[in-house]
Scaffold this motif. Structure first.
Motif, PDB file in Angstrom:
ATOM      1  N   VAL A   8      48.921  50.548  23.577  1.00  0.00           N
ATOM      2  CA  VAL A   8      48.195  49.725  22.607  1.00  0.00           C
ATOM      3  C   VAL A   8      48.812  48.326  22.559  1.00  0.00           C
ATOM      4  CG1 VAL A   8      47.517  49.451  20.199  1.00  0.00           C
ATOM      5  CG2 VAL A   8      47.568  51.728  21.228  1.00  0.00           C
ATOM      6  N   GLY A   9      47.982  47.319  22.721  1.00  0.00           N
ATOM      7  CA  GLY A   9      48.440  45.938  22.760  1.00  0.00           C
ATOM      8  C   GLY A   9      48.701  45.429  24.163  1.00  0.00           C
ATOM      9  N   ARG A  10      48.711  46.326  25.132  1.00  0.00           N
ATOM     10  CA  ARG A  10      48.954  45.937  26.520  1.00  0.00           C
ATOM     11  C   ARG A  10      47.714  45.244  27.083  1.00  0.00           C
ATOM     12  NH1 ARG A  10      51.050  50.884  29.634  1.00  0.00           N
ATOM     13  NH2 ARG A  10      52.807  50.494  28.209  1.00  0.00           N
ATOM     14  N   SER A  11      47.923  44.202  27.866  1.00  0.00           N
ATOM     15  CA  SER A  11      46.814  43.405  28.402  1.00  0.00           C
ATOM     16  C   SER A  11      46.868  43.320  29.917  1.00  0.00           C
ATOM     17  CB  SER A  11      46.842  41.989  27.818  1.00  0.00           C
ATOM     18  OG  SER A  11      46.638  41.995  26.425  1.00  0.00           O
ATOM     19  N   ALA A  12      45.712  42.964  30.486  1.00  0.00           N
ATOM     20  CA  ALA A  12      45.602  42.659  31.908  1.00  0.00           C
ATOM     21  C   ALA A  12      44.788  41.384  32.053  1.00  0.00           C
ATOM     22  CB  ALA A  12      44.932  43.803  32.667  1.00  0.00           C
ATOM     23  N   GLY A  13      45.076  40.624  33.101  1.00  0.00           N
ATOM     24  CA  GLY A  13      44.420  39.353  33.291  1.00  0.00           C
ATOM     25  C   GLY A  13      45.374  38.216  32.924  1.00  0.00           C
ATOM     26  N   PRO A  14      44.891  36.987  32.915  1.00  0.00           N
ATOM     27  CA  PRO A  14      43.475  36.655  33.096  1.00  0.00           C
ATOM     28  C   PRO A  14      43.003  36.795  34.544  1.00  0.00           C
ATOM     29  CG  PRO A  14      44.771  34.659  32.910  1.00  0.00           C
ATOM     30  CD  PRO A  14      45.709  35.788  32.666  1.00  0.00           C
ATOM     31  N   ASP A  15      41.715  37.072  34.681  1.00  0.00           N
ATOM     32  CA  ASP A  15      41.073  37.128  35.981  1.00  0.00           C
ATOM     33  C   ASP A  15      39.768  36.346  35.887  1.00  0.00           C
ATOM     34  OD1 ASP A  15      40.705  37.703  38.607  1.00  0.00           O
ATOM     35  OD2 ASP A  15      40.141  39.797  38.326  1.00  0.00           O
ATOM     36  N   THR A  16      39.304  35.867  37.027  1.00  0.00           N
ATOM     37  CA  THR A  16      38.120  35.007  37.050  1.00  0.00           C
ATOM     38  C   THR A  16      36.926  35.729  37.639  1.00  0.00           C
ATOM     39  OG1 THR A  16      39.510  33.039  37.284  1.00  0.00           O
ATOM     40  CG2 THR A  16      37.189  32.817  37.882  1.00  0.00           C
ATOM     41  N   VAL A  17      35.777  35.511  37.037  1.00  0.00           N
ATOM     42  CA  VAL A  17      34.530  36.060  37.559  1.00  0.00           C
ATOM     43  C   VAL A  17      33.477  34.951  37.544  1.00  0.00           C
ATOM     44  CG1 VAL A  17      33.642  36.847  35.322  1.00  0.00           C
ATOM     45  CG2 VAL A  17      32.940  38.025  37.407  1.00  0.00           C
ATOM     46  N   SER A  18      32.596  34.976  38.532  1.00  0.00           N
ATOM     47  CA  SER A  18      31.515  33.984  38.585  1.00  0.00           C
ATOM     48  C   SER A  18      30.192  34.704  38.795  1.00  0.00           C
ATOM     49  CB  SER A  18      31.758  32.979  39.710  1.00  0.00           C
ATOM     50  OG  SER A  18      31.773  33.624  40.968  1.00  0.00           O
ATOM     51  N   TRP A  19      29.108  34.027  38.453  1.00  0.00           N
ATOM     52  CA  TRP A  19      27.775  34.605  38.631  1.00  0.00           C
ATOM     53  C   TRP A  19      26.774  33.489  38.904  1.00  0.00           C
ATOM     54  CZ3 TRP A  19      30.298  33.721  34.184  1.00  0.00           C
ATOM     55  CH2 TRP A  19      29.641  33.049  33.156  1.00  0.00           C
ATOM     56  N   THR A  20      25.652  33.891  39.490  1.00  0.00           N
ATOM     57  CA  THR A  20      24.603  32.949  39.863  1.00  0.00           C
ATOM     58  C   THR A  20      23.279  33.355  39.226  1.00  0.00           C
ATOM     59  OG1 THR A  20      23.916  34.192  41.821  1.00  0.00           O
ATOM     60  CG2 THR A  20      25.736  32.622  42.097  1.00  0.00           C
ATOM     61  N   SER A  21      22.298  32.505  39.383  1.00  0.00           N
ATOM     62  CA  SER A  21      20.945  32.803  38.925  1.00  0.00           C
ATOM     63  C   SER A  21      20.430  34.090  39.562  1.00  0.00           C
ATOM     64  CB  SER A  21      20.017  31.637  39.279  1.00  0.00           C
ATOM     65  OG  SER A  21      18.663  31.991  39.161  1.00  0.00           O
ATOM     66  N   PHE A  22      20.726  34.278  40.845  1.00  0.00           N
ATOM     67  CA  PHE A  22      20.281  35.484  41.554  1.00  0.00           C
ATOM     68  C   PHE A  22      20.891  36.736  40.922  1.00  0.00           C
ATOM     69  CE2 PHE A  22      20.999  38.804  44.685  1.00  0.00           C
ATOM     70  CZ  PHE A  22      19.749  38.962  45.261  1.00  0.00           C
ATOM     71  N   ASP A  23      22.174  36.685  40.570  1.00  0.00           N
ATOM     72  CA  ASP A  23      22.838  37.827  39.947  1.00  0.00           C
ATOM     73  C   ASP A  23      22.143  38.214  38.646  1.00  0.00           C
ATOM     74  OD1 ASP A  23      24.849  37.924  41.933  1.00  0.00           O
ATOM     75  OD2 ASP A  23      26.016  36.397  40.870  1.00  0.00           O
ATOM     76  N   ALA A  24      21.794  37.220  37.848  1.00  0.00           N
ATOM     77  CA  ALA A  24      21.147  37.472  36.563  1.00  0.00           C
ATOM     78  C   ALA A  24      19.758  38.088  36.757  1.00  0.00           C
ATOM     79  CB  ALA A  24      21.040  36.174  35.764  1.00  0.00           C
ATOM     80  N   ARG A  67      33.207  43.508  36.571  1.00  0.00           N
ATOM     81  CA  ARG A  67      33.357  42.986  37.925  1.00  0.00           C
ATOM     82  C   ARG A  67      34.686  42.289  38.166  1.00  0.00           C
ATOM     83  NH1 ARG A  67      28.290  39.349  39.121  1.00  0.00           N
ATOM     84  NH2 ARG A  67      29.884  38.417  40.462  1.00  0.00           N
ATOM     85  N   ALA A  68      35.400  41.946  37.118  1.00  0.00           N
ATOM     86  CA  ALA A  68      36.685  41.273  37.288  1.00  0.00           C
ATOM     87  C   ALA A  68      37.743  42.322  37.664  1.00  0.00           C
ATOM     88  CB  ALA A  68      37.078  40.550  36.001  1.00  0.00           C
ATOM     89  N   PRO A  69      38.216  42.336  38.905  1.00  0.00           N
ATOM     90  CA  PRO A  69      39.087  43.432  39.369  1.00  0.00           C
ATOM     91  C   PRO A  69      40.458  43.458  38.719  1.00  0.00           C
ATOM     92  CG  PRO A  69      38.950  41.698  41.032  1.00  0.00           C
ATOM     93  CD  PRO A  69      37.944  41.363  39.974  1.00  0.00           C
ATOM     94  N   GLY A  70      40.908  42.347  38.164  1.00  0.00           N
ATOM     95  CA  GLY A  70      42.252  42.300  37.615  1.00  0.00           C
ATOM     96  C   GLY A  70      42.356  42.657  36.148  1.00  0.00           C
ATOM     97  N   LEU A  71      41.343  43.348  35.593  1.00  0.00           N
ATOM     98  CA  LEU A  71      41.337  43.646  34.160  1.00  0.00           C
ATOM     99  C   LEU A  71      41.683  45.096  33.841  1.00  0.00           C
ATOM    100  CD1 LEU A  71      38.287  41.629  32.783  1.00  0.00           C
ATOM    101  CD2 LEU A  71      40.672  40.938  33.033  1.00  0.00           C
TER     102      LEU A  71
END
Length: 282
Positions: A8-24, A67-71
């Motif tokens: 409890v209280g343990r974290s992962a990240g930060p990690d970056t994720v991006s998306w496009t119009s096509f993804d949406a 989708r963010a693998p580092g979380l």
């Protein structure tokens, strides 16, 4: 199997994720937008319709957090075959843009003793990579069978009961027989939703629909039923109670009180598949 109660209280990240119009667009189709009527919901399914600017279904934010693998937070040596997605929540601090980049951090917010198992709650926060503005917060819950009985605290989550009287809205929505195959293209490639042999080992007669697909369908249906634009969603929360098979027709019952809308989703047999739904608008 050893659940680390000190997580409890343990974290992962930060990690970056991006998306496009096509993804949406792909996500919108994955949760059934335009399925009952292709001329409807064009704001989610097209980017070039005259007079209809593209919008993003807000529940796509949950996919971005996945989708963010580092979380992935270390919660101990847990048997993943004993893990069930128990519930999901989402808070939108501002509308999700059609395309963008975000930085996410995931934190374990609680581990609760449910007797037959343990409930682990996590919260992932996303901020715009360019402006630093907070975009959304996802709140997930997993149930780990056999990990309870450790004398831990009880889950403080608020109760929910079916309101008195008939629903204000009852809306039906189709799912396709290949709905899971379409939804998985947004990122969740778990073979439970595509491989018949894998699903059989899990005790299912066929691959099941992703719980978050059912969640996305329900959110989309509620927004349309109450006549509120996607960018007006403030939060949504619900608990998964039964798997859905692709091809089943879902029915969403909605009880509205101002800007708060309680909902429950049932399958073709009338069984509840998504319970304790709460959607709030701005």
């Amino acid at each position: 199997m050893t659940l680390d109660l000190q997580a409890v209280g343990r974290s992962a990240g930060p990690d970056t994720v991006s998306w496009t119009s096509f993804d949406a667009l792909l996500y919108a189709l994955g949760v059934g937008a335009g399925q009952d009527d292709s001329a409807q919901e064009l704001e989610f399914t097209t980017e070039n319709t005259e007079g209809v600017p593209q919008q993003v279904l807000p529940t796509y934010a949950i996919v971005l957090a996945q989708r963010a693998p580092g979380l992935k937070v270390d919660i101990g040596d847990v048997d993943r075959t004993k893990v069930v997605h128990a519930g999901q929540g989402l808070i939108m601090h501002r509308p999700l843009p059609v395309e963008g980049k975000a930085s996410l951090t995931n934190t374990v917010t609680g581990i609760y003793d449910k007797g037959s198992g343990a409930l682990v709650r996590t919260s992932a926060e996303a901020v715009d990579l360019e402006t630093g503005e907070k975009i959304f917060t996802t709140e997930g819950a997993i149930f780990i069978r056999g990990a309870g009985g450790f004398g831990g605290p009880q889950d403080p989550a608020a109760g929910w009961s079916v309101p008195e009287g008939e629903p204000d809205q009852v809306v039906s929505a189709a799912t396709r027989s290949d709905q899971a195959l379409l939804y998985r293209l947004s990122g969740d490639r778990n073979p439970l939703h595509s491989d018949p042999a894998f699903a059989a080992r899990g005790g299912f007669t066929a691959p099941i629909l992703h719980g978050l697909c059912t969640f996305g369908v329900s959110a989309r249906v509620v927004l349309r039923a109450i006549g509120v634009a996607a960018d007006q969603l403030a939060s949504i929360d619900g608990r998964f109670s039964k798997p859905v098979l692709p091809g089943e027709r879902l029915t969403v019952s909605v009880w509205s009180d101002g800007k708060t809308h309680l909902f429950r989703t049932t399958n073709s047999s009338g069984e509840t598949v998504l319970d304790r739904g709460v959607l709030t608008t701005r």
